[in-house]
Design a protein around this motif. Structure first.
Motif, PDB file in Angstrom:
ATOM      1  N   VAL A 221       0.812  -1.214   0.000  1.00 31.67           N
ATOM      2  CA  VAL A 221       0.000   0.000   0.000  1.00 31.67           C
ATOM      3  C   VAL A 221       0.849   1.269   0.000  1.00 31.67           C
ATOM      4  CG1 VAL A 221      -1.973  -1.109   1.115  1.00 31.67           C
ATOM      5  CG2 VAL A 221      -0.184  -0.074   2.526  1.00 31.67           C
ATOM      6  N   LYS A 222       2.135   1.159   0.321  1.00 25.41           N
ATOM      7  CA  LYS A 222       3.009   2.335   0.312  1.00 25.41           C
ATOM      8  C   LYS A 222       3.406   2.749  -1.110  1.00 25.41           C
ATOM      9  CE  LYS A 222       4.929   1.534   4.920  1.00 25.41           C
ATOM     10  NZ  LYS A 222       6.157   1.322   5.730  1.00 25.41           N
ATOM     11  N   GLY A 223       2.978   1.950  -2.105  1.00 25.93           N
ATOM     12  CA  GLY A 223       3.317   2.274  -3.477  1.00 25.93           C
ATOM     13  C   GLY A 223       2.127   2.636  -4.323  1.00 25.93           C
ATOM     14  N   ILE A 224       1.081   3.188  -3.697  1.00 26.78           N
ATOM     15  CA  ILE A 224      -0.142   3.525  -4.421  1.00 26.78           C
ATOM     16  C   ILE A 224      -0.263   5.038  -4.558  1.00 26.78           C
ATOM     17  CG2 ILE A 224      -2.661   3.394  -4.373  1.00 26.78           C
ATOM     18  CD1 ILE A 224      -2.404   0.790  -2.837  1.00 26.78           C
ATOM     19  N   SER A 225      -0.604   5.493  -5.754  1.00 26.95           N
ATOM     20  CA  SER A 225      -0.797   6.916  -6.022  1.00 26.95           C
ATOM     21  C   SER A 225      -2.242   7.172  -6.436  1.00 26.95           C
ATOM     22  CB  SER A 225       0.143   7.400  -7.134  1.00 26.95           C
ATOM     23  OG  SER A 225       1.501   7.262  -6.745  1.00 26.95           O
ATOM     24  N   LEU A 226      -2.683   8.413  -6.291  1.00 28.15           N
ATOM     25  CA  LEU A 226      -4.030   8.812  -6.667  1.00 28.15           C
ATOM     26  C   LEU A 226      -3.961   9.745  -7.863  1.00 28.15           C
ATOM     27  CD1 LEU A 226      -7.096   8.788  -5.961  1.00 28.15           C
ATOM     28  CD2 LEU A 226      -6.670  10.821  -4.549  1.00 28.15           C
ATOM     29  N   LEU A 227      -4.762   9.452  -8.884  1.00 33.26           N
ATOM     30  CA  LEU A 227      -4.759  10.259 -10.100  1.00 33.26           C
ATOM     31  C   LEU A 227      -6.161  10.701 -10.465  1.00 33.26           C
ATOM     32  CD1 LEU A 227      -2.543   7.652 -10.682  1.00 33.26           C
ATOM     33  CD2 LEU A 227      -1.875   9.410 -12.340  1.00 33.26           C
ATOM     34  N   LEU A 228      -6.245  11.887 -11.041  1.00 30.98           N
ATOM     35  CA  LEU A 228      -7.489  12.397 -11.591  1.00 30.98           C
ATOM     36  C   LEU A 228      -7.532  12.024 -13.064  1.00 30.98           C
ATOM     37  CD1 LEU A 228      -9.120  15.847 -11.013  1.00 30.98           C
ATOM     38  CD2 LEU A 228      -8.741  15.060 -13.355  1.00 30.98           C
ATOM     39  N   GLY A 281      -1.140   7.959  -2.391  1.00 33.22           N
ATOM     40  CA  GLY A 281      -2.542   7.900  -2.801  1.00 33.22           C
ATOM     41  C   GLY A 281      -3.504   7.558  -1.690  1.00 33.22           C
ATOM     42  N   LEU A 282      -3.117   6.621  -0.820  1.00 35.84           N
ATOM     43  CA  LEU A 282      -4.035   6.243   0.256  1.00 35.84           C
ATOM     44  C   LEU A 282      -4.259   7.388   1.225  1.00 35.84           C
ATOM     45  CD1 LEU A 282      -3.379   2.535   1.260  1.00 35.84           C
ATOM     46  CD2 LEU A 282      -5.178   3.514  -0.147  1.00 35.84           C
TER      47      LEU A 282
END
Length: 596
Positions: A221-228, A281-282
């Protein structure tokens, strides 16, 4: 089945129980009682006259997908246009992007009305508010300027794209990838499932917030990003521009909320932009998670209110048998079923769970407002801790309650409740998903133990227990409330002992966390509602003592508080006994022995 917003009870909770006018004055938003009541009355008209009549037909008709385009049920487009035109979509939005800045404490009442009127209709707009919050707090100025105003207005909607076929609760298994591009954007590729409103014909654009992995991201989970990732990329003039390379591959055929499009979304190198920092991301997503889980709790409350209204109306009209004490309506062929004790039991169970949950929703909304808007930093921090403690309760208890109340509604209707045309079975089907999405109720219970209790050694829960003890002490000398105070004091003492037991056992054996979690959360929820019912009863007694009028309304509060204390609060005994049963009886049986 019609719906009429419970305005009198909402006004009791907002004005008499929690003094929303003083709350608004503290927040400095300029709202007063007259304006708040006017907004709620118009909200009741809109939800009762425009939205509620769509509910049954939306269930019968469902949604369709043709050539990648979803068509929503008849009437949804026109109702949604009113939702936008009349400013309901922008109610809680930030004022600098065209929002009205209403506090959650007021907005929660309107949102409950929407959930009750048509849960399917509310699904389309519900996640937009959370997406606005995440973009507002973590997005770049460029992204905010390009997208926020249209999202706040409701002209464009938003989604959350988390789940994948192999990654539900465990987002560490997520595979969607985002490749950096020369212009600073990312090419997003992957499939997401269970996306509410992922495609629809209500808004002119849909802005997806997508969790994905960058090429150099660490595992887990430390490698998750959030994108629009928008359906249409915003043009310089603020209109929808080029169609992005994403599509709806399928819609789910569901048990309930059939008027809401639940989509499989495919991203084929779709253009997206990072929200917040890479691999954070999270953290960005959790900004909207409390809002989303609070809203799901309101879904349970709204469905429960509508089921109670339907059951009460039917119980007053349906004639079956005579009262045990003799004819109550001798001029009729039989008595209305509301005279029968078991029907009364079911109706009062519905009523007290719904009204108690409404009190807790307002209290939680108040803390959400203070977390973001209190002028004092220490007060904001204190509210944040209280919100963190309450959200798992609101999400899980309200939705469990909603399913129970909807089931009781079917039972009160008898055979007619099992028939589609009466509308009661739809409520039961619709409410079932609320116990699952935005984190299953089992996950909420784990979160309650692992993060909220173990995280601070139960310090925040201890403060809440202290506050309830102080409430009991303040009301202990009032003869009229003695039957409410004494049982609550006993349960509070027991709750403290159980809290200590849960902490000790969880530190001894991690398996105990999972074994205790659901029962401990349920125990905590019922006792917390008992405290709110005591507070409500105290306000009602104050009004009666002052000769304020509406004596029947206040006497009903006292009767309801007594019923809750005598007939609902004792449920905690079974949760206590189950909790103390420990983990060994759950884990000792070898997997192979479950079936032969």
């Amino acid at each position: 089945m019609s719906y009429q917003a419970p305005l009198r009870d909402m006004r009791f909770v907002l004005h008499e129980l929690f003094d929303v006018s003083a709350h608004c004055e503290l927040l400095g938003n300029g709202l007063d009682r007259e304006l708040i009541d006017g907004v709620l009355e118009e909200a009741a008209r809109y939800t009762g006259e425009v939205i509620a009549p769509l509910n049954r037909n939306s269930d019968e008709e469902g949604v369709t997908l043709v050539n990648g385009q979803v068509t929503t049920p008849k009437g949804f487009r026109e109702a949604y246009q009113q939702y936008v035109d009349n400013g309901w979509a922008s109610m809680t939005g930030p004022t600098e992007y065209g929002g009205q800045g209403f506090p959650q404490m007021v907005a929660a009442s309107f949102h409950e009305m929407l959930m009750a009127a048509s849960l399917s209709f509310r699904v389309y707009s519900g996640l937009t508010e959370g997406a606005v919050l995440a973009l507002y707090k973590h997005g770049s100025e460029e992204l905010k300027n390009a997208y926020l105003e249209k999202m706040v207005s409701g002209v464009w909607t938003g989604t959350m794209c988390l789940t994948e076929p192999q990654a539900g609760t465990d987002l560490a298994l997520l595979r969607t990838r985002a490749e950096p591009q020369a212009d600073g954007s990312y090419a997003v590729t992957g499939s997401k499932i269970f996306i509410s409103g992922g495609e629809q014909d209500l808004s002119e654009n849909i802005v997806h917030l997508v969790l994905a992995r960058l090429p150099d991201a660490p595992a887990g989970v430390k490698g998750i990003s959030l994108l629009l990732v928008p359906k249409f990329i915003a043009s310089a003039d603020g209109t929808p521009g080029v169609k992005n390379t994403l599509s709806c591959g399928a819609i789910e055929h569901k048990m309930g909320i059939k008027g809401a499009a639940t989509c499989v979304m495919n991203f084929d190198g779709a253009t997206g932009w990072l929200i917040g920092s890479a691999n954070q991301g999270l953290a960005c997503m959790f900004t909207m998670m409390n809002d989303a889980r609070f809203q799901v709790g309101l879904q349970g409350l709204g469905v429960a209110e509508r089921s109670f209204q339907g059951a009460l109306s039917y119980a007053r009209e349906r004639l079956q048998s005579r009262a045990l004490t003799g004819p109550a309506a001798p001029e009729k062929a039989a008595d209305p079923i509301i005279v029968h004790p078991d029907v009364r039991r079911m109706l009062l169970t519905q009523k007290t769970l719904v009204e108690g949950s409404r009190m807790l929703s307002a209290y939680t909304a108040r803390q959400l407002d203070l977390e973001h808007g209190h002028p004092d930093a220490d007060a904001r921090k204190a509210a944040s801790k209280r919100v963190a403690l309450l959200i798992p309760i609101v999400k899980s208890f309200f939705t469990d309650m909603g399913q129970e109340v909807a089931s009781l509604g079917v039972q009160i209707y008898g055979g007619h409740g099992f028939i589609r045309e009466w509308g009661m079975e739809q409520l039961m089907r619709d409410s079932r998903i609320t116990q699952i999405y935005e984190g299953t109720n089992g996950i909420q219970a784990l979160d309650f133990i692992r993060r909220k209790l173990l995280g601070d050694g139960a310090a925040e829960l201890g403060k809440l227990q202290d506050e309830l003890s102080e409430l009991c002490s303040a009301q202990a000398q009032r003869r009229e409330l003695s039957e409410l105070v004494a049982p609550l004091q006993v349960r509070l003492q027991e709750w403290r002992a159980l809290t200590a037991e849960v902490l000790a056992a969880s530190n001894r054996d991690p398996q105990e966390i999972g074994a205790y979690s659901v029962d401990f959360l349920q125990y905590s929820s019922y006792v917390l509602l008992a405290g709110l019912w005591l507070q409500a009863a105290a306000r009602a007694q104050d009004a009666l003592d002052a000769g304020a009028g509406e004596a029947e309304f206040y006497q009903a509060k006292l009767h309801s508080a007594l019923f809750y204390t005598r007939r609902i609060l004792p449920r905690v005994s079974s949760h206590r006994e189950a909790l103390l049963g420990g983990a060994d009886c759950l884990m000792a049986l070898p997997e192979a022995h479950f079936a032969f």
